[in-house]
Design an enzyme around this catalytic site. Structure first.
Site, PDB file in Angstrom:
ATOM      1  N   LYS A  22      21.889   3.003   5.778  1.00  0.00           N
ATOM      2  CA  LYS A  22      20.969   1.872   5.954  1.00  0.00           C
ATOM      3  C   LYS A  22      19.790   1.964   4.990  1.00  0.00           C
ATOM      4  CE  LYS A  22      17.550   1.873   9.241  1.00  0.00           C
ATOM      5  NZ  LYS A  22      16.228   1.400   8.861  1.00  0.00           N
ATOM      6  N   ASN A  23      19.134   3.126   4.967  1.00  0.00           N
ATOM      7  CA  ASN A  23      17.889   3.193   4.206  1.00  0.00           C
ATOM      8  C   ASN A  23      18.107   3.209   2.697  1.00  0.00           C
ATOM      9  OD1 ASN A  23      16.435   2.951   6.516  1.00  0.00           O
ATOM     10  ND2 ASN A  23      15.987   5.140   6.735  1.00  0.00           N
ATOM     11  N   ARG A  92      10.957  -3.698   8.348  1.00  0.00           N
ATOM     12  CA  ARG A  92      10.033  -2.885   7.584  1.00  0.00           C
ATOM     13  C   ARG A  92      10.396  -2.853   6.104  1.00  0.00           C
ATOM     14  NH1 ARG A  92       5.066  -1.029   7.331  1.00  0.00           N
ATOM     15  NH2 ARG A  92       4.933   0.836   6.079  1.00  0.00           N
ATOM     16  N   CYS A 116      10.388  -0.991  13.062  1.00  0.00           N
ATOM     17  CA  CYS A 116      10.069  -0.107  14.192  1.00  0.00           C
ATOM     18  C   CYS A 116       8.570   0.134  14.283  1.00  0.00           C
ATOM     19  CB  CYS A 116      10.761   1.241  14.015  1.00  0.00           C
ATOM     20  SG  CYS A 116      12.519   1.176  14.360  1.00  0.00           S
ATOM     21  N   ARG A 121       1.241   1.877   9.956  1.00  0.00           N
ATOM     22  CA  ARG A 121       2.147   1.982   8.802  1.00  0.00           C
ATOM     23  C   ARG A 121       1.447   1.419   7.573  1.00  0.00           C
ATOM     24  NH1 ARG A 121       8.317   1.487  10.941  1.00  0.00           N
ATOM     25  NH2 ARG A 121       8.641   2.436   8.921  1.00  0.00           N
ATOM     26  N   ILE A 123       0.181   0.816   3.605  1.00  0.00           N
ATOM     27  CA  ILE A 123       0.945   0.726   2.353  1.00  0.00           C
ATOM     28  C   ILE A 123       0.047   1.052   1.153  1.00  0.00           C
ATOM     29  CG2 ILE A 123       2.678  -0.936   3.193  1.00  0.00           C
ATOM     30  CD1 ILE A 123       1.043  -2.881   1.254  1.00  0.00           C
ATOM     31  N   GLN A 125      -0.337   3.699  -0.550  1.00  0.00           N
ATOM     32  CA  GLN A 125       0.294   4.454  -1.644  1.00  0.00           C
ATOM     33  C   GLN A 125       1.179   3.546  -2.509  1.00  0.00           C
ATOM     34  OE1 GLN A 125      -0.673   7.717  -2.278  1.00  0.00           O
ATOM     35  NE2 GLN A 125      -2.079   7.094  -0.663  1.00  0.00           N
ATOM     36  N   ASP A 306      13.705  10.901  11.616  1.00  0.00           N
ATOM     37  CA  ASP A 306      14.640   9.928  12.191  1.00  0.00           C
ATOM     38  C   ASP A 306      15.707  10.578  13.076  1.00  0.00           C
ATOM     39  OD1 ASP A 306      13.198   7.990  10.936  1.00  0.00           O
ATOM     40  OD2 ASP A 306      14.619   7.637   9.318  1.00  0.00           O
ATOM     41  N   ARG A 399      19.913  -3.058  14.524  1.00  0.00           N
ATOM     42  CA  ARG A 399      19.304  -3.072  13.196  1.00  0.00           C
ATOM     43  C   ARG A 399      19.910  -2.013  12.289  1.00  0.00           C
ATOM     44  NH1 ARG A 399      13.841  -1.342  13.407  1.00  0.00           N
ATOM     45  NH2 ARG A 399      14.369  -1.053  11.229  1.00  0.00           N
TER      46      ARG A 399
HETATM   47  C1  EPZ Z   1      11.192   5.373   5.690  1.00  0.00           C
HETATM   48  O1  EPZ Z   1      10.066   4.642   6.151  1.00  0.00           O
HETATM   49  C2  EPZ Z   1      12.333   5.036   6.620  1.00  0.00           C
HETATM   50  N1  EPZ Z   1      12.567   3.607   6.538  1.00  0.00           N
HETATM   51  C3  EPZ Z   1      12.015   5.458   8.039  1.00  0.00           C
HETATM   52  O2  EPZ Z   1      13.186   5.272   8.805  1.00  0.00           O
HETATM   53  C4  EPZ Z   1      11.674   6.952   8.058  1.00  0.00           C
HETATM   54  O3  EPZ Z   1      11.211   7.314   9.342  1.00  0.00           O
HETATM   55  C5  EPZ Z   1      10.576   7.276   7.045  1.00  0.00           C
HETATM   56  O4  EPZ Z   1      10.957   6.777   5.727  1.00  0.00           O
HETATM   57  C6  EPZ Z   1      10.315   8.772   6.898  1.00  0.00           C
HETATM   58  O5  EPZ Z   1      11.504   9.416   6.514  1.00  0.00           O
HETATM   59  C7  EPZ Z   1      13.251   3.100   5.528  1.00  0.00           C
HETATM   60  O6  EPZ Z   1      13.718   3.795   4.636  1.00  0.00           O
HETATM   61  C8  EPZ Z   1      13.475   1.647   5.556  1.00  0.00           C
HETATM   62  P1  EPZ Z   1       7.097   6.699   4.554  1.00  0.00           P
HETATM   63  P2  EPZ Z   1       8.776   4.504   5.217  1.00  0.00           P
HETATM   64  O7  EPZ Z   1       6.401   5.780   3.607  1.00  0.00           O
HETATM   65  O8  EPZ Z   1       9.201   4.476   3.800  1.00  0.00           O
HETATM   66  C9  EPZ Z   1       2.459   7.396   5.603  1.00  0.00           C
HETATM   67  C10 EPZ Z   1      14.562   4.464  10.483  1.00  0.00           C
HETATM   68  O9  EPZ Z   1      14.608   4.821  11.678  1.00  0.00           O
HETATM   69  N2  EPZ Z   1       2.159   6.411   4.538  1.00  0.00           N
HETATM   70  O10 EPZ Z   1       7.851   7.843   4.007  1.00  0.00           O
HETATM   71  O11 EPZ Z   1       7.993   3.353   5.720  1.00  0.00           O
HETATM   72  C11 EPZ Z   1       3.109   6.773   6.828  1.00  0.00           C
HETATM   73  O12 EPZ Z   1       2.146   6.222   7.694  1.00  0.00           O
HETATM   74  C12 EPZ Z   1      13.218   4.259   9.816  1.00  0.00           C
HETATM   75  O13 EPZ Z   1      15.554   4.247   9.795  1.00  0.00           O
HETATM   76  C13 EPZ Z   1       0.860   6.230   4.131  1.00  0.00           C
HETATM   77  O14 EPZ Z   1      -0.093   6.841   4.646  1.00  0.00           O
HETATM   78  O15 EPZ Z   1       8.041   5.866   5.533  1.00  0.00           O
HETATM   79  C14 EPZ Z   1       3.853   7.958   7.400  1.00  0.00           C
HETATM   80  O16 EPZ Z   1       2.988   8.706   8.193  1.00  0.00           O
HETATM   81  C15 EPZ Z   1      12.083   4.293  10.784  1.00  0.00           C
HETATM   82  N3  EPZ Z   1       0.613   5.314   3.130  1.00  0.00           N
HETATM   83  C16 EPZ Z   1       4.258   8.762   6.156  1.00  0.00           C
HETATM   84  O17 EPZ Z   1       3.418   8.305   5.103  1.00  0.00           O
HETATM   85  C17 EPZ Z   1       1.610   4.615   2.532  1.00  0.00           C
HETATM   86  O18 EPZ Z   1       1.330   3.814   1.630  1.00  0.00           O
HETATM   87  C18 EPZ Z   1       5.703   8.621   5.711  1.00  0.00           C
HETATM   88  O19 EPZ Z   1       6.017   7.241   5.597  1.00  0.00           O
HETATM   89  C19 EPZ Z   1       2.942   4.823   2.958  1.00  0.00           C
HETATM   90  C20 EPZ Z   1       3.201   5.731   3.968  1.00  0.00           C
END
Ligand code: EPZ
Length: 421
Positions: A22-23, A92, A116, A121, A123, A125, A306, A399
């Site tokens: 999926k991801n 997302r 989710c 969450r 953005i 970064q 996850d 999803r």
């Molecule tokens: C991806 O989400 C996955 N989703 C999530 O899977 C997964 O839990 C997550 O990566 C971590 O592995 C998809 O790939 C669609 P991150 P993502 O940016 O990219 C913080 C599932 O169940 N952060 O790696 O949104 C954030 O708050 C889903 O399939 C910032 O602070 O996750 C978190 O604490 C749920 N600023 C950490 O980083 C930013 O700009 C990691 O988030 C971005 C993120």
């Protein structure tokens, strides 16, 4: 309303074939917006998130078709349009449209995504990365705007390891002038998959899978064929379900290396995991007494957040105190614990740490899936439990899991989808 009715107690046995990731799919498909010509993307899972992306790409004006796991996109003649809010808000991963549209049109306007609820969450970064390429970004009224006269490669150091930001910066950078370097990049298998897809289409990306990724901008990308990697988390879910029901399951179409953190934790608990070229077999005798463990979720190659709810469910009947420290998401990732307690589990949550004191058994109860992976955890809990469980809010599970009931049924589970009027 739909629900799953699950009678616990079955021992899972047999073979299951894992679907495409999926991801990876939710990033690779929007990446086709950057390509001149037709992209044929194979091994795409038939899940709601992919259906939503198909509809978004269609509304944007791309030629799309999705049948039998093959997704075809041709965005050659696309003109700029803003992404449709009513679809974007449902998932997302729609944030990948920002990087892809910025890369293609030097302009993007995308409503803040849904998906989710795992706590805040941000953005920031993603924005930092786009700005390093020369774009201006702002978030106004829940909409993210990014715009650049031209995109020029730059250096981005991510303050936090973010999967989404790493992929989004790659998307914006492939057609930029010059070289972009992402430091402290995420290393998840789906990041390598996106890089491989873009490289097959003519991009020049090196280092994906390490914490430094270099993207040398190219003039254009051309269509081609690509096959998505198997889903690491779906595979992990079936591995844990096999152990939780003291079963014996051959999990096919996997990349065992992607599963190492899950394999090693299961082995530490006393579960047998055998690795083959593209499959793993997970088995556990009926009367096995498993060991308590400590889990700390981390970005890849650490233990995946996850898989956190699924492993917590397995630990809920393991004698002694196990602990889980959630290091990726703050807040929402323990919301399933209250549901599990209703089945008799003994779990205490303090900040980002859950302490699980193993109970003798779980008992079936009416439950709600609080998010996608929590929903998968609840299915495993129901399979382990004595009696019947009714699981609601299936939209979360739909999803991200393809044919979930059919796959569990083929392994001997008693699980049915019922429409309640
Ligand atoms: C991806 O989400 C996955 N989703 C999530 O899977 C997964 O839990 C997550 O990566 C971590 O592995 C998809 O790939 C669609 P991150 P993502 O940016 O990219 C913080 C599932 O169940 N952060 O790696 O949104 C954030 O708050 C889903 O399939 C910032 O602070 O996750 C978190 O604490 C749920 N600023 C950490 O980083 C930013 O700009 C990691 O988030 C971005 C993120």
């Amino acid at each position: 309303m739909e629900k799953l009715v699950i009678r616990g107690g079955a021992t899972l046995k047999g073979e299951v074939t894992i679907s495409g990731a999926k991801n990876a799919a939710v990033a690779v498909i929007p990446a086709a917006l950057l390509v001149n010509g037709k992209c044929r993307i194979e091994n795409v899972p038939e899940i709601q998130d992919v259906i939503i992306i198909r509809d978004i790409m269609d509304k944007l004006g791309a030629k799309v078709s999705f049948e039998g796991g093959v997704f075809e996109v041709d965005a050659t003649d696309l003109q700029y349009r803003s992404a449709p809010y009513e679809l974007v808000r449902k998932m997302r991963a729609s944030y990948y449209l920002i990087g892809a549209m910025l890369g293609r049109f030097r302009k993007a306007e995308v409503a803040m995504p849904g998906g989710c609820d795992l706590g805040p969450r941000p953005i920031d970064q993603h924005q930092k990365g786009f700005e390093a390429l020369g774009a201006e970004t702002k978030v106004v009224g829940g909409v993210i705007y990014a715009e650049a006269e031209k995109l020029v490669g730059g250096n981005v150091y991510l303050d936090i390891v973010s999967v989404g930001a790493t992929m989004n910066i790659m998307l914006a950078a492939v057609l930029a002038e010059g070289t972009t370097t992402i430091e402290n990049a995420a290393r998840e298998p789906h990041i390598v998959d996106l890089a491989n897809f873009l490289n097959v289409m003519g991009a020049n990306i090196k280092g994906a899978g390490t914490d430094v990724i270099k993207i040398k901008g190219v003039k254009s990308l051309q269509g081609g064929t690509y096959s998505i990697i198997p889903d690491q988390i779906e595979a992990g879910t079936f591995m844990v379900a096999a152990a939780a029901t003291r079963g014996d399951v051959l999990i096919k179409n996997v990349i065992p290396k992607h599963l190492e953190s899950i394999t090693s934790k299961l082995e530490e608990m006393g579960v047998t995991v055998e690795e083959f070229d593209d499959s793993v077999r997970v088995s556990c005798p009926k009367d096995a007494k498993l060991n308590k463990i400590v889990i700390k979720t981390q970005p890849y190659p650490g233990f995946p957040t996850d898989m956190q709810p699924q492993i917590a469910v397995l630990l809920s009947t393991v004698k002694g105190n196990s602990t889980i420290m959630e290091n990726v998401w703050s807040g929402g990732r323990f919301r399933y614990v209250d549901e599990l307690k209703r089945m008799g589990a003994n779990i205490r949550v303090d900040g980002n740490v859950a302490t699980i004191e193993g109970v003798d058994k779980l008992t079936g109860a009416p439950l709600h899936a609080t998010d996608l992976r929590a929903g998968a955890g609840m299915v495993i809990a129901a399979l382990m439990a004595e009696g019947n469980t009714e699981l609601y809010e299936l939209r979360h599970i739909d999803r991200g899991y393809e044919n979930l009931e059919a796959k569990f049924t083929a392994l001997g589970a008693d699980i049915r989808r019922v429409i309640e009027i």
